[in-house]
Design a protein around this motif. Structure first.
Motif, PDB file in Angstrom:
ATOM      1  N   LYS A 122      -8.791   5.528 -19.583  1.00 56.51           N
ATOM      2  CA  LYS A 122      -7.492   5.741 -18.954  1.00 56.51           C
ATOM      3  C   LYS A 122      -6.653   6.779 -19.672  1.00 56.51           C
ATOM      4  O   LYS A 122      -5.442   6.856 -19.468  1.00 56.51           O
TER       5      LYS A 122
ATOM      6  N   LEU B 148      -4.744   9.207 -17.460  1.00 59.28           N
ATOM      7  CA  LEU B 148      -3.548   8.718 -16.776  1.00 59.28           C
ATOM      8  C   LEU B 148      -2.308   8.876 -17.640  1.00 59.28           C
ATOM      9  O   LEU B 148      -1.198   9.036 -17.122  1.00 59.28           O
ATOM     10  N   ARG B 149      -2.494   8.806 -18.939  1.00 56.99           N
ATOM     11  CA  ARG B 149      -1.346   8.896 -19.847  1.00 56.99           C
ATOM     12  C   ARG B 149      -1.015  10.330 -20.251  1.00 56.99           C
ATOM     13  O   ARG B 149       0.118  10.628 -20.591  1.00 56.99           O
TER      14      ARG B 149
END
Length: 607
Positions: free
Chosen positions: A576, A579-580
């Motif tokens: 992820k 996404l950050r």
């Protein structure tokens, strides 16, 4: 041996005791008649002969070999096996004593070694294999009862010689039974297997097996398997769980299992990297004077040109009907309406004229000559436009699956929709709406979708090559639309041009295939001149016009297929993270201060 030795000792002891008793009798009855002495001697001789006979039979029992039970032996690749003895002659005690040997044989079977029998009676071979397979076997009387031949003599069952490798004892037993038209039937309640003759009219029992597919589509694979299996087998697909249900005989089930093992394999994945390079150049050169405005359509009229006017008044005036929101209609009538018309003396109001009379001022009375006037267009200009577009789509495709690489835009086509007529006789206003998905009969793709399309279907050939089924297409909309006059109205429609091709090529993995030939080159030359005057040397350029236009489009398509291996995938430690983290895609700024409209910032200001 222990039992024989005990009997010998008892015999000797008995002889010894009997000898002692005889001596005592002689002491006790020594003075008696001699008849007792002769009777005792005959008894001693009989007992001695009995002991010698017992000793002789015991020695023979020790020296004679014990017949061994027939068993499935683990043999080397070229064994010299002895004919096994019938199992009915083997004592039960000695069979139990051979447990260690049988255990070793069973272990050898589990490892898939050799099963060998040489010139063994059929029934003994069946019993032998069933014991090694751990089956409780029962022979049908139809099998054990001898068959009487034409001569009235019973026909003995044949002897068999087999040698199997990498099969279990049960598989070997089933193979032997099938070879002699016998069948092994299991009783589901007791678990006892019965060997009986196969009924030629009896159909084999059907077995239902559920296969869990790993890679293939069950619906597609079921269609393939149905065409390959016998007519009696039934194949069903379960798309939800990706399973396939097969109902067939044991033999057909084995064939289907082997078939699915070859068909249900992982498809190769192919990385498709494509690049589209399109260049457009449109040079244009216009030089000279265009006299078409004067000489192409000069309107000349003869006549006086005197204008006259008339007016018509109508009373009462025209009626007007208004419909209120409630549905009520109101009709109003004007007091009077006046219409005016202006015409010339020759009856055409569009002919230029003057409002005073000049016919009597000339002798003889001539009228004016009216014309549109003199119009000329001077052109002395060269124009040139160049455009270049690059598209680099990349995708991963499964083997045998069509992949679309599309860079297009939809050109709206405006359509006029007639208003609906209401129940009261009124009609809603006409509306014009754009259509972005205009299709034609027989065509699935939208007609007004223009740009670059590439349809690719990859197939792996010989593990290192990729067979590409390519269908590139280039489309664009023409700058000048098509105009048609229908019903007194001028209608316009865009023109879409397309260039496409279809080809197949084998490309080694990692190499690039170049597709060209989608080139269009249009050259147009237009000339206009005044006859005779346009041919005068030097001065003739004042009376002619030369126009040269060229539109050249060239496109190159580069396709690079690469077979993806398992080692090409990399595991992400933080899935992820994307996404950050904010991704910024900045285009390279290679413009100069002369060509750029952005405020210029010096390096010191940037710091």
């Amino acid at each position: 041996m222990a039992l024989t030795q005990t009997q010998n000792m008892d015999s000797r002891g008995g002889i010894h005791n009997r000898g002692q008793g005889c001596n005592k009798a002689q002491r006790d009855f020594g003075s008696g008649p001699s008849i007792f002495s002769s009777r005792m001697k005959r008894s001693i001789h009989a007992v001695m002969l009995l002991g010698l006979a017992s000793t002789l039979f015991s020695g023979l029992a020790q020296e004679s070999p014990v017949p061994k039970p027939p068993s499935v032996a683990t043999a080397p690749p070229a064994p010299t096996a002895q004919a096994p003895q019938p199992e009915s002659k083997v004592p039960a005690a000695e069979t139990k004593a051979a447990d260690s040997e049988t255990s070793a044989e069973s272990t050898a079977e589990a490892q898939g070694d050799v099963i060998s029998l040489v010139d063994t009676p059929l029934l003994d071979a069946i019993n032998n294999l069933s014991r090694n397979a751990g089956l409780n076997l029962l022979l049908d009387p139809k099998v054990t009862t001898p068959v009487v031949g034409p001569d009235g003599k019973p026909i003995p069952l044949p002897n068999i010689t087999i040698r199997f490798e990498n099969v279990s004892a049960k598989q070997a037993l089933e193979a032997v039974l099938a070879n002699h038209d016998l069948i092994l039937v299991e009783d589901q309640k007791t678990g006892i297997h019965r060997v009986t003759k196969k009924d030629p009219t009896l159909r084999e029992p059907l077995i239902t097996t559920v296969y869990q597919l790993k890679y293939s589509n069950p619906t597609n694979l079921a269609m393939v398997v149905t065409t390959a299996v016998p007519a009696g087998a039934k194949v069903y697909a379960e798309p939800r769980t990706s399973q396939m249900i097969v109902t067939a005989t044991a033999r057909d089930t084995t064939e289907i299992t082997n078939l699915l093992a070859k068909l249900d394999v992982a498809n190769h994945q192919v990385l498709i990297e494509a690049q589209f390079f399109e260049t457009i150049r449109s040079p244009k050169s216009i030089k000279g004077i265009d006299w078409s405005g004067t000489l192409a359509a000069q309107n000349i009229s003869m006549g006086n040109g005197l204008t006259t006017g008339s007016s018509t008044t109508t009373s009462p005036g025209e009626s007007t009907t208004t419909t209120l929101p409630s549905g009520r209609t109101i009709t109003s009538t004007a007091d009077a309406s006046t219409a005016s018309a202006v015409t010339t003396a020759i009856g055409d109001r569009n002919v230029p004229g003057m409002s005073f009379n000049t016919a009597t001022g000339l002798t003889p009375g001539l009228a004016f000559l009216n014309a549109d006037g003199v119009k000329a267009t001077l052109s002395f200009l060269n124009t040139d436009s160049e455009s270049e577009s690059i598209a680099s789509p990349t995708t991963v495709a499964l083997e045998g699956q069509q992949t679309k690489l599309v860079v297009v835009r939809n050109i709206p086509v405006f359509e006029e929709q007639q208003g609906q007529i209401s129940g009261s006789g009124g009609q809603s206003p006409t509306s014009v709406k754009p259509n972005y998905d205009l299709t034609v009969k027989g065509e699935e793709r939208p007609l007004n979708e223009v740009g670059i399309k590439l349809l690719v279907t990859p197939r792996v050939v010989a593990d290192v090559n990729v067979l590409l089924d390519l269908q590139p297409e280039i489309s664009n909309v023409e700058a000048v639309p098509e105009r048609k006059t229908l019903g007194g109205r001028v209608n316009e429609s865009p023109i879409f041009s397309r260039r496409s091709m279809s080809t197949r090529a084998v490309v080694p993995t990692g190499n690039t295939l170049v597709i060209g030939g989608l080139t269009s080159d249009e050259s147009t030359k237009n000339f206009s001149k005044i006859p005779v005057l346009g041919d005068i040397p030097m001065l003739g350029r004042l009376f002619r016009k030369d126009e040269k236009i060229r539109n050249r489009r060239n496109i190159l398509i580069f396709v690079t297929p690469t077979i993806i291996q398992d080692a090409d995938f990399q595991a992400n430690s933080d899935p992820k993270a994307f996404l950050r983290n904010k991704k910024e895609d900045k285009l390279p700024d290679d413009s100069t201060r002369w060509d750029s409209a952005k405020p210029y910032k010096s390096k010191k200001t940037n710091k």
